[in-house]
Design a protein around this motif. Structure first.
Motif, mmCIF file in Angstrom:
data_model
loop_
_atom_site.group_PDB
_atom_site.id
_atom_site.type_symbol
_atom_site.label_atom_id
_atom_site.label_comp_id
_atom_site.label_asym_id
_atom_site.label_seq_id
_atom_site.Cartn_x
_atom_site.Cartn_y
_atom_site.Cartn_z
ATOM 1 N N LYS A 24 0.832 -1.204 0.000
ATOM 2 C CA LYS A 24 0.000 0.000 0.000
ATOM 3 C C LYS A 24 0.867 1.255 0.000
ATOM 4 C CE LYS A 24 -3.496 0.022 2.799
ATOM 5 N NZ LYS A 24 -4.313 0.119 4.051
ATOM 6 N N THR A 25 1.911 1.248 0.838
ATOM 7 C CA THR A 25 2.810 2.408 0.891
ATOM 8 C C THR A 25 3.528 2.615 -0.432
ATOM 9 O OG1 THR A 25 3.179 2.116 3.269
ATOM 10 C CG2 THR A 25 4.793 3.426 2.070
ATOM 11 N N MET A 26 3.971 1.526 -1.049
ATOM 12 C CA MET A 26 4.638 1.635 -2.343
ATOM 13 C C MET A 26 3.690 2.210 -3.389
ATOM 14 S SD MET A 26 7.655 0.647 -1.613
ATOM 15 C CE MET A 26 8.417 0.508 -3.229
ATOM 16 N N GLY A 27 2.441 1.777 -3.334
ATOM 17 C CA GLY A 27 1.440 2.314 -4.253
ATOM 18 C C GLY A 27 1.207 3.795 -4.019
ATOM 19 N N TYR A 28 1.155 4.197 -2.746
ATOM 20 C CA TYR A 28 0.947 5.611 -2.421
ATOM 21 C C TYR A 28 2.135 6.472 -2.843
ATOM 22 C CZ TYR A 28 -3.196 4.480 0.398
ATOM 23 O OH TYR A 28 -4.433 4.081 0.805
ATOM 24 N N LEU A 29 3.350 5.907 -2.781
ATOM 25 C CA LEU A 29 4.529 6.654 -3.219
ATOM 26 C C LEU A 29 4.451 6.963 -4.717
ATOM 27 C CD1 LEU A 29 7.450 4.924 -1.276
ATOM 28 C CD2 LEU A 29 6.784 7.332 -1.135
ATOM 29 N N VAL A 30 3.994 5.993 -5.492
ATOM 30 C CA VAL A 30 3.804 6.218 -6.923
ATOM 31 C C VAL A 30 2.675 7.219 -7.152
ATOM 32 C CG1 VAL A 30 3.272 5.145 -9.143
ATOM 33 C CG2 VAL A 30 4.660 3.922 -7.476
ATOM 34 N N ALA A 31 1.608 7.100 -6.352
ATOM 35 C CA ALA A 31 0.476 8.013 -6.476
ATOM 36 C C ALA A 31 0.873 9.448 -6.122
ATOM 37 C CB ALA A 31 -0.675 7.550 -5.581
ATOM 38 N N ALA A 32 1.792 9.599 -5.158
ATOM 39 C CA ALA A 32 2.256 10.941 -4.776
ATOM 40 C C ALA A 32 2.923 11.624 -5.959
ATOM 41 C CB ALA A 32 3.229 10.849 -3.596
ATOM 42 N N SER A 38 -0.791 15.238 -20.037
ATOM 43 C CA SER A 38 -0.110 14.939 -18.785
ATOM 44 C C SER A 38 -1.081 14.968 -17.609
ATOM 45 C CB SER A 38 1.019 15.957 -18.557
ATOM 46 O OG SER A 38 1.779 15.627 -17.419
ATOM 47 N N THR A 39 -2.052 15.900 -17.646
ATOM 48 C CA THR A 39 -3.037 16.006 -16.571
ATOM 49 C C THR A 39 -3.899 14.754 -16.472
ATOM 50 O OG1 THR A 39 -3.168 18.423 -16.749
ATOM 51 C CG2 THR A 39 -5.050 17.298 -15.744
ATOM 52 N N TYR A 40 -4.432 14.308 -17.592
ATOM 53 C CA TYR A 40 -5.284 13.119 -17.588
ATOM 54 C C TYR A 40 -4.477 11.860 -17.260
ATOM 55 C CZ TYR A 40 -9.467 15.508 -19.328
ATOM 56 O OH TYR A 40 -10.576 16.315 -19.446
ATOM 57 N N THR A 41 -3.209 11.842 -17.694
ATOM 58 C CA THR A 41 -2.334 10.726 -17.330
ATOM 59 C C THR A 41 -2.136 10.693 -15.823
ATOM 60 O OG1 THR A 41 -1.131 10.801 -19.435
ATOM 61 C CG2 THR A 41 -0.019 9.739 -17.585
ATOM 62 N N SER A 42 -1.945 11.876 -15.239
ATOM 63 C CA SER A 42 -1.741 11.967 -13.789
ATOM 64 C C SER A 42 -2.968 11.498 -13.024
ATOM 65 C CB SER A 42 -1.405 13.410 -13.397
ATOM 66 O OG SER A 42 -0.221 13.832 -14.024
ATOM 67 N N LEU A 43 -4.156 11.860 -13.514
ATOM 68 C CA LEU A 43 -5.390 11.426 -12.858
ATOM 69 C C LEU A 43 -5.447 9.904 -12.783
ATOM 70 C CD1 LEU A 43 -8.006 13.891 -14.410
ATOM 71 C CD2 LEU A 43 -7.393 13.729 -11.993
ATOM 72 N N GLY A 44 -5.092 9.259 -13.898
ATOM 73 C CA GLY A 44 -5.072 7.802 -13.908
ATOM 74 C C GLY A 44 -3.991 7.243 -13.012
ATOM 75 N N ASN A 45 -2.839 7.918 -12.995
ATOM 76 C CA ASN A 45 -1.708 7.445 -12.201
ATOM 77 C C ASN A 45 -1.905 7.626 -10.701
ATOM 78 O OD1 ASN A 45 -0.245 6.569 -14.376
ATOM 79 N ND2 ASN A 45 0.959 8.435 -14.579
ATOM 80 N N ILE A 46 -2.836 8.497 -10.321
ATOM 81 C CA ILE A 46 -3.119 8.690 -8.898
ATOM 82 C C ILE A 46 -3.892 7.495 -8.347
ATOM 83 C CG2 ILE A 46 -4.486 10.026 -7.245
ATOM 84 C CD1 ILE A 46 -3.836 12.497 -8.983
ATOM 85 N N VAL A 47 -4.956 7.124 -9.044
ATOM 86 C CA VAL A 47 -5.830 6.055 -8.564
ATOM 87 C C VAL A 47 -5.225 4.684 -8.830
ATOM 88 C CG1 VAL A 47 -8.169 5.109 -8.641
ATOM 89 C CG2 VAL A 47 -7.805 7.544 -9.053
#
Length: 399
Positions: free
Chosen positions: A45-53, A346-355
């Protein structure tokens, strides 16, 4: 009339070298992430959150960065992005607690928000519409090549300590930054930048977001979001999955990624442009989504190094072809709004990369197979969305 790729070979090589070095630095750290996770006692979970950050930071800055690319020029944004990338990698290598790691990932997100739109816009500026698919294929190949060499070097450097790849990435980024200052030239004149800046000054982030809902862009942006969502969930846990299920070492993971990336680069360089010319962006994207979904499910049942390598080669190829296909379409439709479109991309990519990474990490903790099944479902949804993509309408709207 714009010069051909052959006539601008030197400029393109310099530009691709910059994006190559940036992604070489990212590729370096992939094999050591499982070891880093185990030594610092971090959960999936933490690793996933680091990528999401990383993605949240990229999301916050991407709209502004896209506007700054049009206002201040492509070169300045590339230099700033590379500088931030070097600082972020250095901080991550020195970090001893999760808070410092999050800060590093945020800086990394800012760097990506500067680099990707600027490089994409730069390439669009110096290429004709006819040659753009080939140029975007080269850019995607440069990114993949960074991952080819990166994991191999990262696995080797890990023998001297798991933090060594981060330090090496920082040095590479600083070298690329300094080189760009002296070698790279701004592709647009001051007059052209002033004209684009005048248009940009009349808009805001919210107006840009509203403009992205234009049918000319919106379906493609939604596919960008869906792709990033599913892909990030898959890629975030790939090395963790290989480590936990098969007991692969950093060298094993590096070998799989390296071979898969070489395969992808060969196809991108020699076949991607021809595929787009013959099939069009829509069909290429649909074929990749179908293949990606089937292979993601297949990843949960395969055993043996050979099978894992074969499936990984094919699924990474599908992802590698999806990126330039979407980017080519968007740059073709953008006209003079390259910075805006690249920023929104980049914005829409980021939205996907957050979740995606957050979900991938949570699902990994529940069951190591769930992230792959989740990615397959998302890609099927993306395939359904492409049915509404009226390619002829986009082509007619592009002048």
């Amino acid at each position: 009339m714009k010069k051909t790729i052959k006539e601008q070979k030197a400029v393109l090589i310099i530009l691709l070298s910059n994006i190559f070095i940036a992604f070489l630095g990212i590729g370096l750290v992939i094999p050591v992430m499982p070891s880093f996770m185990n030594i610092m006692h971090l959960s999936g979970k933490t690793m996933g959150y680091l990528v999401a950050a990383f993605a949240v930071a990229q999301l916050v800055l991407s709209p502004l960065a896209g506007r700054w690319v049009d206002r201040y020029g492509r070169k300045k944004m590339i230099i700033i992005g590379l500088g931030l990338f070097g600082i972020a990698e250095l901080i991550f290598g020195l970090g001893t607690n999760v808070g410092v790691l999050y800060f590093s990932r945020i800086l990394n997100g800012f760097s990506a928000a500067f680099i990707m739109p600027a490089v994409t816009a730069y390439i669009a500026d110096i290429t004709s519409i006819e040659e753009r698919p080939k140029a975007m294929g080269y850019m995607s190949a440069a990114i993949s090549t960074g991952f080819i060499i990166g994991p191999g070097i990262g696995g080797f450097l890990a023998e001297y300590g798991i933090r060594m790849p981060f330090y090496f990435a920082a040095v590479l980024a600083f070298v690329a930054c300094i080189s760009s200052i002296f070698i790279l030239k701004e592709p647009l004149t001051k007059k052209q930048l002033a004209e684009i800046s005048a248009i940009t000054a009349q808009t805001s982030f919210f107006s840009d977001l509203k403009r992205s809902l234009n049918p000319l862009y919106f379906i493609a942006f939604i596919i960008v979001f869906v792709l990033a969502f599913g892909l990030s969930a898959y890629e975030t846990v790939f090395s963790l999955f290989s480590d936990h299920k098969f007991g692969y070492t950093p060298k094993d993971i590096a070998a799989i990624i390296t071979i898969s990336s070489i395969f992808g680069v060969i196809v991108q360089i020699f076949l991607f442009g021809k595929m787009v010319d013959k099939l069009g962006e829509k069909k290429v994207i649909q074929i990749c989504l179908i293949s990606g979904a089937v292979l993601a499910v297949g990843s949960t049942v395969i055993t043996g190094f050979g099978a894992v390598l074969a499936v990984t080669c094919l699924i990474f190829l599908a992802f590698d072809l999806l990126r330039p296909a979407l980017t080519t379409f968007l740059s073709r439709a953008a006209g003079k709004e390259q910075g805006f479109v690249a920023g929104m991309n980049s914005t829409y990519t980021s939205l996907g990369n957050i979740v995606g990474p957050a979900m991938g990490g949570i699902l990994f903790d529940a069951n190591i197979h769930f992230p792959y099944l989740f990615a397959a479902v998302i890609m099927v949804i993306g395939l359904g969305i492409t049915v509404k993509w009226k390619e002829k309408q986009f082509t007619e709207n592009n002048v």
